[in-house]
Design a protein around this motif. Structure first.
Motif, PDB file in Angstrom:
ATOM      1  N   SER A   1       2.986   8.110   8.182  1.00 55.37           N
ATOM      2  CA  SER A   1       1.660   8.421   7.653  1.00 55.37           C
ATOM      3  C   SER A   1       0.844   7.141   7.508  1.00 55.37           C
ATOM      4  O   SER A   1       1.231   6.230   6.765  1.00 55.37           O
ATOM      5  N   GLY A   2      -0.260   7.085   8.227  1.00 60.37           N
ATOM      6  CA  GLY A   2      -1.161   5.939   8.088  1.00 60.37           C
ATOM      7  C   GLY A   2      -0.601   4.660   8.680  1.00 60.37           C
ATOM      8  O   GLY A   2      -0.882   3.579   8.164  1.00 60.37           O
ATOM      9  N   VAL A   3       0.186   4.770   9.726  1.00 63.80           N
ATOM     10  CA  VAL A   3       0.874   3.588  10.264  1.00 63.80           C
ATOM     11  C   VAL A   3       0.539   3.336  11.739  1.00 63.80           C
ATOM     12  O   VAL A   3       0.142   2.214  12.107  1.00 63.80           O
ATOM     13  N   LEU A   4       0.664   4.365  12.577  1.00 68.61           N
ATOM     14  CA  LEU A   4       0.527   4.125  14.026  1.00 68.61           C
ATOM     15  C   LEU A   4      -0.842   3.540  14.386  1.00 68.61           C
ATOM     16  O   LEU A   4      -0.952   2.737  15.317  1.00 68.61           O
TER      17      LEU A   4
ATOM     18  N   TYR B   1       0.836  -1.204   0.000  1.00 63.99           N
ATOM     19  CA  TYR B   1       0.000   0.000   0.000  1.00 63.99           C
ATOM     20  C   TYR B   1       0.872   1.255   0.000  1.00 63.99           C
ATOM     21  O   TYR B   1       1.855   1.292   0.726  1.00 63.99           O
ATOM     22  N   PRO B   2       0.458   2.335  -0.673  1.00 62.41           N
ATOM     23  CA  PRO B   2      -0.660   2.351  -1.612  1.00 62.41           C
ATOM     24  C   PRO B   2      -0.329   1.549  -2.860  1.00 62.41           C
ATOM     25  O   PRO B   2       0.851   1.512  -3.257  1.00 62.41           O
ATOM     26  N   PRO B   3      -1.365   0.917  -3.477  1.00 61.49           N
ATOM     27  CA  PRO B   3      -1.093   0.139  -4.670  1.00 61.49           C
ATOM     28  C   PRO B   3      -0.443   1.030  -5.721  1.00 61.49           C
ATOM     29  O   PRO B   3      -0.840   2.180  -5.874  1.00 61.49           O
TER      30      PRO B   3
END
Ligand SMILES: C[S@@+](CC[C@H](N)C(=O)[O-])C[C@H]1O[C@@H](n2cnc3c(N)ncnc32)[C@H](O)[C@@H]1O
Length: 441
Positions: A135-138, A18-20
């Motif tokens: 970004s978009g992980v935690l 991700y992102p694809p």
């Protein structure tokens, strides 16, 4: 890699990076990420004084297929930051392979690659970083705070973190849909079937469904299997209200990290967190009162009013002094994120001949009442991205044709404050210090 990551999350991102992204697309286009614009990082994280020369170090933690890494690397190369370095870390080997190929296509050599869990950062003996993107992980970790502490352990004392975390209100329909699909797929072990079931369900939902009602806010479910899985089938996913973020990362709660939070929503800046910018072209009388409430309270109200914040994007810094200050004559104002010129802005701000006017910002959809002051249009006209406020005000005085003495810097800063605030809240007017233009020592 010690067993401190979630195996289901790892297998998701090994199977569905991700992102694809097709790395070969990097022959044709550069993906821009909102937080990683160097002028934004400079304004909000380094008081506008960062030149990114002299060994600037960035970590992209949970960098996935590389959007933030590639964008940072390209910008650092473009400004000739020859000794700047980026570490891209992810626990998904498949994602790293894609990001690496993108860097190879672009001939970027300022990146190193670490296949590991970010929870291991304290023991990896990496040199400390000036900037960390996560970004978009935690929100996919079992213990997001442990993840945040791991990031801080490798951050320089004056460094900053760019975070993206899911937002609760805007994702209401997503969480209902996730719950629905857990029920639908309760007997299903095969991910391919789970994805197919989700597609079928999406195609048949009644218009009254909360996800269907808010579908326009989301794009991932239209971006193939990886997007559907990430949005609607994730095994570990939590979200935050803006108030919860102030409690966790800020200084409002005794358990918090005591840091400063500068929110900047993609394309809209901090405007969706400000009630007076959310309430549109006919704000109620109470809007002026709400504006005087503490910042956190305003942000919490605005998030509930606007309802469409699906992710919180923010810079987390040591304290508020990391944001470039308005009111210092040495700073250089410049337009950003839109091909705006001083002349264009001046014409808009002069539309009501010095009277407060409704600024209707097309790109963000924001409408806000702005007081252009007495001198706003003249000041805007002199902004060219090169002159400091001091130079602009000097020129203003040189052009002065009034009877009385020309206003001094204090008067001009006060007069321009509302115009600056409106344009800066939209991220259309940023600041940098002349030191940022210095080349490597
Ligand atoms: C939703 S993707 C975000 C990718 C990228 N940051 C972006 O915004 O496009 C989450 C990424 O975090 C990685 N990840 C999740 N948990 C991790 C951990 N404990 N350590 C390192 N990476 C992790 C996943 O492998 C995946 O690549």
């Amino acid at each position: 890699m010690p067993d401190n990551y979630l195996p289901q999350v790892r297998s998701q991102y090994e199977a569905l990076p991700y992102p694809p992204c097709d790395p070969e697309d990097d022959h044709r286009r550069l993906v821009l990420t909102w937080l990683e614009d160097l002028p934004m990082i400079n304004h909000y994280c380094f008081a506008g004084r960062q030149s990114f020369q002299n060994g600037f170090r960035a970590l992209v933690a949970g960098g996935g297929t590389g959007d933030a890494t590639i964008f940072l690397a390209e910008q650092l190369r473009a400004i000739g930051a020859a000794d700047a370095h980026i570490v891209h870390l992810d626990m998904s080997q498949a994602s790293i392979a894609i990001a690496k190929r993108r860097a190879e296509i672009r001939g970027l050599s300022n990146i190193s690659w670490v296949h590991d869990s970010l929870l291991n950062l304290p023991g990896l003996q990496l040199e400390a970083f000036d900037y960390i993107n996560c970004s978009g992980v935690l929100h996919h970790l079992a213990d997001p705070d442990l993840g945040f502490k791991a990031l801080r352990s490798v951050l320089k004392a004056d460094g900053a973190i760019g975070l993206m975390l899911y937002a609760t209100t805007g994702r209401t329909g997503v969480y209902q849909m996730q719950q629905l699909m857990r029920l639908v797929n309760s007997q299903e072990a095969d991910d391919t079937r789970k994805i197919a079931n989700t597609r079928e369900m999406l195609a048949s939902l009644p218009a009254s469904n909360w996800f269907a009602r808010s579908e326009a806010l989301h794009h991932d479910h239209k971006a193939g299997d990886a997007g559907i899985y990430d949005l609607l089938l994730h095994s570990q996913d939590r979200s935050y209200s803006v108030g919860e973020l102030f409690d966790w990362l800020g200084s409002d709660s005794p358990q918090g990290h005591g840091l400063h939070l500068a929110f900047s929503d993609v394309q809209r800046g901090r405007s969706p967190y400000l009630p007076h910018m959310v309430l549109g072209s006919k704000p109620p009388a109470m809007a002026a009162q709400l504006r005087r409430l503490p910042r956190r309270q305003q942000y919490e109200m605005a998030e509930l009013m606007i309802g469409d914040i699906i992710t919180h994007s923010l810079y987390v810094t040591r304290d508020a002094s990391c944001t470039a200050p308005y009111g210092d004559a040495d700073y250089i104002p410049f337009f950003y994120h839109e091909p705006l010129t001083g002349e264009m802005a001046a014409q808009v701000f002069d539309s009501q001949r010095g009277q407060p006017f409704m600024l209707r910002h097309q790109h963000s959809g924001v409408s806000v009442m702005v007081n252009p002051g007495k001198y706003g249009p003249q000041i805007l006209r002199l902004i060219d991205g090169q002159r400091s406020f001091g130079d602009i005000f000097e020129q203003f005085r040189a052009d002065w044709r009034g009877q009385a003495a020309a206003p001094d810097n204090t008067v001009l800063f006060a007069d321009f404050a509302a115009s600056f605030e409106a344009l800066n809240a939209l991220e259309r007017l940023l600041l940098r210090h002349p030191l940022a233009d210095a080349k490597a020592a």
